[in-house]
Design an enzyme around this catalytic site. Structure first.
Site, short mmCIF file in Angstrom:
data_model
loop_
_atom_site.label_atom_id
_atom_site.label_comp_id
_atom_site.label_asym_id
_atom_site.label_seq_id
_atom_site.Cartn_x
_atom_site.Cartn_y
_atom_site.Cartn_z
CE LYS A 14 -16.25 -95.93 -74.05
NZ LYS A 14 -15.60 -95.17 -75.08
NE ARG A 89 -14.18 -90.76 -80.61
CZ ARG A 89 -14.29 -92.18 -81.10
NH1 ARG A 89 -13.42 -92.78 -81.83
NH2 ARG A 89 -15.90 -92.66 -81.02
NE ARG A 128 -16.76 -109.42 -75.86
CZ ARG A 128 -16.31 -107.89 -75.96
NH1 ARG A 128 -16.72 -107.69 -74.78
NH2 ARG A 128 -15.34 -107.81 -76.90
NE ARG A 163 -18.12 -109.44 -79.00
CZ ARG A 163 -18.62 -107.84 -78.85
NH1 ARG A 163 -19.43 -107.47 -78.35
NH2 ARG A 163 -17.49 -107.00 -79.61
NE ARG A 174 -11.44 -101.75 -81.01
CZ ARG A 174 -12.70 -102.20 -80.64
NH1 ARG A 174 -12.72 -103.81 -80.48
NH2 ARG A 174 -13.42 -101.16 -79.66
P1 ADP Z 1 -15.76 -96.60 -81.45
O1 ADP Z 1 -15.17 -96.78 -80.18
O2 ADP Z 1 -15.79 -98.05 -82.40
O3 ADP Z 1 -14.46 -95.83 -82.75
P2 ADP Z 1 -18.00 -95.32 -81.72
O4 ADP Z 1 -19.37 -95.79 -81.85
O5 ADP Z 1 -16.80 -94.25 -80.58
O6 ADP Z 1 -16.81 -96.42 -81.99
O7 ADP Z 1 -17.50 -94.22 -82.99
C1 ADP Z 1 -17.73 -94.72 -84.60
C2 ADP Z 1 -17.34 -93.85 -85.26
O8 ADP Z 1 -17.52 -92.88 -85.11
C3 ADP Z 1 -16.07 -93.34 -85.43
O9 ADP Z 1 -14.92 -93.86 -86.12
C4 ADP Z 1 -15.80 -92.35 -86.16
O10 ADP Z 1 -16.32 -91.68 -87.74
C5 ADP Z 1 -16.92 -91.60 -85.44
N1 ADP Z 1 -17.04 -90.43 -84.37
C6 ADP Z 1 -17.57 -90.74 -82.61
N2 ADP Z 1 -17.83 -90.10 -81.99
C7 ADP Z 1 -16.34 -89.26 -82.78
C8 ADP Z 1 -15.46 -87.66 -81.92
N3 ADP Z 1 -15.69 -87.75 -80.92
N4 ADP Z 1 -15.05 -87.05 -83.39
C9 ADP Z 1 -15.32 -87.25 -84.49
N5 ADP Z 1 -15.76 -88.74 -85.54
C10 ADP Z 1 -16.26 -89.37 -84.22
#
Ligand code: ADP
Length: 220
Positions: A14, A89, A128, A163, A174
């Site tokens: 992505k 989400r 990777r 990594r 995950r």
């Molecule tokens: P990852 O893909 O590892 O979850 P992100 O950078 O997308 O990483 O998100 C990191 C954190 O930010 C999430 O674990 C959550 O706490 C918060 N977060 C990100 N996007 C959202 C969302 N759409 N709604 C609620 N919390 C979010």
């Protein structure tokens, strides 16, 4: 240009394709994770609250996210389309997003779901290797992306390293959790008729993928 919601499981590419779309169409790539991290840097009371939620791995509340998104999506660089990454989400967020769109006079646009086979995603993660000097990435398990000389960067000839967080068990957990959590959202957008699935296969170059995405955007 249409707004794009970009949904993909871990290791689907992505990040790579968001950047290609962004550069090709000159539209911003907006990640709610980044918006939240920027807020945390401000060190305000709200920032501290957000930091604690993020560290716990929970989702930040809708009121905070919707407010941050409204601030970001009403900026002038979003008027000709944007790529949304990490949001919505779940179905509650999808509905909150539709209300926000109405409020700010934007439209939903299209939803791209980047499909990747679990085994292929696993190969990407386990194979990777990253250059310790220039950060270029290679993959020991995918022919097209192997370095010319094992363990050495093609570009600057420094050693390549794996990594530490890339292990099979963590990754599969995950990945499965992601699929479970996203299933309802995918169905929701499918029923609305805005979902477009694209397959991300290990033998496809980023250029091939970009062509697929461009076709989809121009056909819709
Ligand atoms: P990852 O893909 O590892 O979850 P992100 O950078 O997308 O990483 O998100 C990191 C954190 O930010 C999430 O674990 C959550 O706490 C918060 N977060 C990100 N996007 C959202 C969302 N759409 N709604 C609620 N919390 C979010």
């Amino acid at each position: 240009m249409k707004n794009i919601i970009f949904i993909a499981p871990p290791a689907a590419g992505k990040g790579t394709y968001s950047k290609l779309i962004k550069d090709n169409y000159h539209i911003p790539h907006i990640s709610t994770g980044d918006l939240l991290r920027d807020k945390v840097k401000e060190n305000s009371e709200e920032g501290k609250e957000i930091k604690a939620i993020m560290q716990s791995g929970k989702l930040v509340g809708d009121n905070i996210i919707t407010k941050l998104l409204e601030e970001r999506l009403t900026q002038s660089d979003c008027q000709n389309g944007y790529i949304l990454d990490g949001y919505p989400r779940n179905i509650d967020q999808a509905k909150a997003y539709e209300e926000l769109l109405q409020k700010i006079g934007q439209s939903l646009g299209i939803v791209i779901y980047l499909e990747v086979d679990k085994q292929e995603a696993l190969d990407r993660v386990l194979g990777r290797v990253v250059c310790s000097q220039c950060g270029a990435t290679f993959n020991t398990k995918i022919n097209k992306f192997q370095p010319k000389q094992e363990g050495i960067c093609d570009h600057c000839h420094h050693p390549l390293e794996a990594r530490v967080d890339d292990n099979e068990e963590t990754f599969l957990n995950r990945f499965n959790e992601y699929l479970n959590k996203t299933e309802d959202l995918i169905n929701y957008y499918e029923q609305k008729g805005v979902l477009h699935k694209i397959k991300s296969q290990n033998n496809d170059t980023p250029e091939i993928m970009l062509e697929r995405i461009k076709k989809l955007i121009s056909n819709d």
